[in-house]
Design a protein around this motif. Structure first.
Motif, PDB file in Angstrom:
ATOM      1  N   THR A  43       0.810  -1.211   0.052  1.00  0.00           N
ATOM      2  CA  THR A  43       0.139  -0.026  -0.143  1.00  0.00           C
ATOM      3  C   THR A  43       0.804   1.345  -0.018  1.00  0.00           C
ATOM      4  N   TYR A 110      -5.956  -6.001   0.461  1.00  0.00           N
ATOM      5  CA  TYR A 110      -4.984  -5.305   0.603  1.00  0.00           C
ATOM      6  C   TYR A 110      -3.483  -5.938   0.760  1.00  0.00           C
ATOM      7  N   PRO A 171      -5.188   4.570  -0.477  1.00  0.00           N
ATOM      8  CA  PRO A 171      -6.437   3.881  -0.480  1.00  0.00           C
ATOM      9  C   PRO A 171      -6.891   3.380   0.864  1.00  0.00           C
ATOM     10  N   HIS A 172      -7.944   3.269   1.135  1.00  0.00           N
ATOM     11  CA  HIS A 172      -8.846   3.008   2.320  1.00  0.00           C
ATOM     12  C   HIS A 172     -10.061   1.983   1.772  1.00  0.00           C
ATOM     13  N   PRO A 173      -9.889   0.758   2.163  1.00  0.00           N
ATOM     14  CA  PRO A 173     -11.028  -0.042   1.561  1.00  0.00           C
ATOM     15  C   PRO A 173     -12.315   0.265   2.283  1.00  0.00           C
TER      16      PRO A 173
END
Length: 173
Positions: A43, A110, A171-173
């Motif tokens: 990430t 991730y 990015p943040h799921p």
């Protein structure tokens, strides 16, 4: 036409206002952070620079999967970046690399590789979060027996701005 003294005074006043604004923004709104190490790959990468949002957690607590920057509990002079996995009062456990929160398996798209970790069921204390790195084999995180007090969270990783080729929202799921 303004005198030389008046122009110099205006420049000094402008610089002072800019300095005060910069200090306020850095102290309360946004701060820069350097990723140091490989614990958050794929990430985040070693050497990337992030902007950290320091306001979000003034209105609501961290959520599961947020990537946060915090003062390392074993050495508060150091800052770490990790992903929030367990929230206050939840029980976190790892069996054969699979993370369970309150007995339910956690989906972690991730991760590049989960590993074969084991971590006994542990309840996250009030006012703390349980954090893990995305690169589990190479991460010093809550599996070492510590959790992060909410007061030590600096903010939410928001934007990668360096290097330019990697620039973009975290990015943040």
């Amino acid at each position: 036409m303004a005198s030389r003294g008046g122009a110099a005074r205006e420049v000094v006043q402008t610089l002072l206002v800019a300095l005060v604004l910069a200090l306020v923004i850095r102290g309360f709104v946004i701060e820069s952070f350097l990723v140091d190490g490989i614990s958050m790959e794929p990430t985040l990468h070693d050497g990337e620079r992030l902007l950290v949002d320091k306001l979000t957690y003034r209105w609501h607590p961290p959520q599961r999967f947020d990537i946060v920057v915090f003062r390392y509990p074993l050495d508060p002079a150091r800052d770490f970046v990790k992903r929030v996995i367990g929230l206050p009062g939840e029980t976190v456990e790892i069996r054969q690399g699979q993370v369970y929160v309150d007995g339910r398996p956690l989906e972690e798209p991730y991760l590049k590789q989960a590993g074969e970790d084991f971590y006994p069921p542990t309840t996250v204390p009030p006012g703390h979060v349980f954090v893990l790195g995305d690169n589990r084999p190479h991460s010093d995180d809550s599996r070492s027996g510590w959790t992060v007090p909410m007061r030590d969270i600096i903010g939410k990783a928001w934007l990668v701005y360096w290097p330019p080729a990697e620039a973009g929202l975290v990015p943040h799921p």
